[in-house]
Design an enzyme around this catalytic site. Sequence first.
Site, PDB file in Angstrom:
ATOM      1  CG  HIS A  56      40.499  38.892  31.868  1.00  0.00           C
ATOM      2  ND1 HIS A  56      41.765  39.018  31.628  1.00  0.00           N
ATOM      3  CD2 HIS A  56      39.947  40.134  32.056  1.00  0.00           C
ATOM      4  CE1 HIS A  56      42.280  39.880  32.603  1.00  0.00           C
ATOM      5  NE2 HIS A  56      40.783  40.315  32.616  1.00  0.00           N
ATOM      6  CG  ASP A  73      43.744  36.289  30.400  1.00  0.00           C
ATOM      7  OD1 ASP A  73      43.024  36.771  29.214  1.00  0.00           O
ATOM      8  OD2 ASP A  73      43.660  37.306  31.438  1.00  0.00           O
ATOM      9  CB  SER A 111      41.917  43.422  32.905  1.00  0.00           C
ATOM     10  OG  SER A 111      42.417  42.600  34.106  1.00  0.00           O
TER      11      SER A 111
END
Length: 716
Positions: free
Chosen positions: A516, A570, A664
């Site tokens: 992502h 992801d 992330s």
Amino acid sequence: MGLRELVCGAGASFSSEGVDGLRVFYCSKFSAPPGVGLEVQRYGTSHLQRALGVTNKLLFSKNELYSLERDNDTLPLLLGVDSEDDDEHMGKIKNPSLQSIKWQLGFQAMSFDLYAKYGNNRTLSLVSPKKPYYQWRLRVPAGHVVRLVVVTLHGAMPGSCSAHKLSAYDFLLPLQNKIIARWCGLPLSGPSPVMKLMSSGNVMLVTFSFNRQRDGAIFKAYFQAVPKTGCGGSLLAWNGTVTSPYYPSYYPPNLDCSWTIRTPFPGYLLSVTIVMLDIQDSSSSDSCDKDWLDINGIRLCNPIVDSSRKRIYSSPVFLHFHSDESLTHKGFYILFRAFTQESSCPRQFRCGDGRCVPLRKVCDGVKDCSDGRDEARCCKYHSPGVGRCHLRCPNKVCVPRSSVCDGIIDCKDRSDEMNCTRAWHRGCSPSSYKCASGKCVNKKNPECDGIKDCGDGSDEMRCGCGTRPKKKSKIVGGTDAQLGAWPWQVSLQIERYGHVCGASLVSSRWLLSAAHCFQDSDAIKYSDARSWKVYLGMRVMNTVNNAVATRLVRRVVLHPQYDQFTSDYDIALLELSTPVFFSDWVQPVCVPAASHTFSSGTTCFVTGWGVLTEDGELATLLQEATVKIIGHSTCNKLYDDAVTPRMVCAGNLQGGVDACQGDSGGPLVCQEKGRRWFLAGIVSWGEGCARQNRPGVYTQVTKFSEWIHQQTKGQV
Ligand code: ARG
């Protein structure tokens, strides 16, 4: 001309001309130097009229020039007559002299001049009015605007607007094109202020006119000086509000304001909620050509229906508010909030328009999203009879042919790995470790534990990972990490924006991160390898010293099954432009074998420079926090089945500790028996950060051991 404009003492004047014999004019008075005055006297006002190119009637008296502007609407009010009463009053005003005009006004109207210094409230009050017309000329110091607060408004009977009205003008004369607001027979009262109006300059005229029924009319208001403020600007925030100037007062006339809303760093969407929009009367036309609010090129001015209050935009969002010179309203009140796609619909499916749909409605054969997105990719979610699904798990997850009997459990109930006809090495179960020779070891996590378990020793080969040579010893709720404590931690940066995501070094050439982080937004090409710069061995953000190595990215390999709506798969591999040299500060982390298990309850670490609180700022010092692995079914209960088999949860169910925006792609690592650190997860998503019963959700690396091995041609 050398003429200086003054406002007529009485504020309005009139003349009788034309067939109907009854017209009203606004009057402006000019004082002229004696020389000019004489000229005007000698040649007459018609000469001056031509010279000025005006059609207004000009009157000249005692060195004073009066300019009269026609207005058919105001006269009956000034005189307190209804149109049907006109004849009765006609006689009184035939051929009036200037003197008789003044007399009429003095008789029929009351005029007050009021001045308010900053900090003072001056009152306007009218109880049982005797006259048909009242006016208050309000002034405040230069650099200020007038705020009129109408507290009580009684006795304005419903009826024709020409009969009763309270009007406020953005000028000291009652000019039609300067009306800020007007009430016609609205019986308003109450303890709270009825209305707050703003002027655009330092004056305002308030008029109240009646015809027959004046009894019981009460008008109470006060006004104050408000420093004139600019409007618009550039907003860089996770959330906030934008309102029309002076909200909740009516916005002033004659405004143009522009705002730009940006999220503190890229990759976030902006959810914009229009809580209030009162710009144009619902009766007016649809075209927003008077006052309007423009959001990213779309003009709004009419009342908004509930379903279109919330809109999703990519950052930045441009707002422009325009108000013309008359008739203002309450304006608008807008809330904005930045979010990442995965948290925009926590535990729900997100439609293209930002609406959220419960997961059980996805792939049920009924389109719930306006764009049908909930039914569009149903091979994944699978609905009966839709798509090409090789095997459907009982929880509706669809497993492609290549994942059935591949030794990796995709269905919760393991059904994809049961009844496999393909010989999955004899004596091997899906959880056993496969040696290079093809033999299986059934010991838990045998790789790199310092003990040779495979006959060919392959379980102890390629073990130059997961150590912290320097360590003998936002993340929300974490602590500062020591130098060299997490030598695989990487900061992924984009030149113009700085730190965007984390990543982990897994070999001298390869990084693992989250897919992502590489989804393009309108303006930024996140998917382009050339956008990125990699910082290794860093502890203090953007402090480059001997320990720090930087590299460019040669290639971004996204998992082909990455699904931005569910965050499934992801994961991304980044190939560095040139290999890095390992040092005390730069070391790879161990990528676990597919069979590796990280049992629930195990304490692991998550690290990163992400924000320190949900709406806070990025950390300067690398943060570390301990989190416990949470079982899949527990986590799925908390997240309403949004946790796919490719995800693993970790956190603290009480809340308080978690990864957050900016973490992330970064590592969730657990230390194994051989004291080496293994990459259990990649920071992926979560509802908010560190909330109770909302743990962090990570990409489960063991599900991708094979994929990583294949993509890196065995380099990892
Ligand atoms: N998606 C976020 C990012 O882009 C990370 C969110 C992690 N959230 C959490 N509660 N653990 O940085």
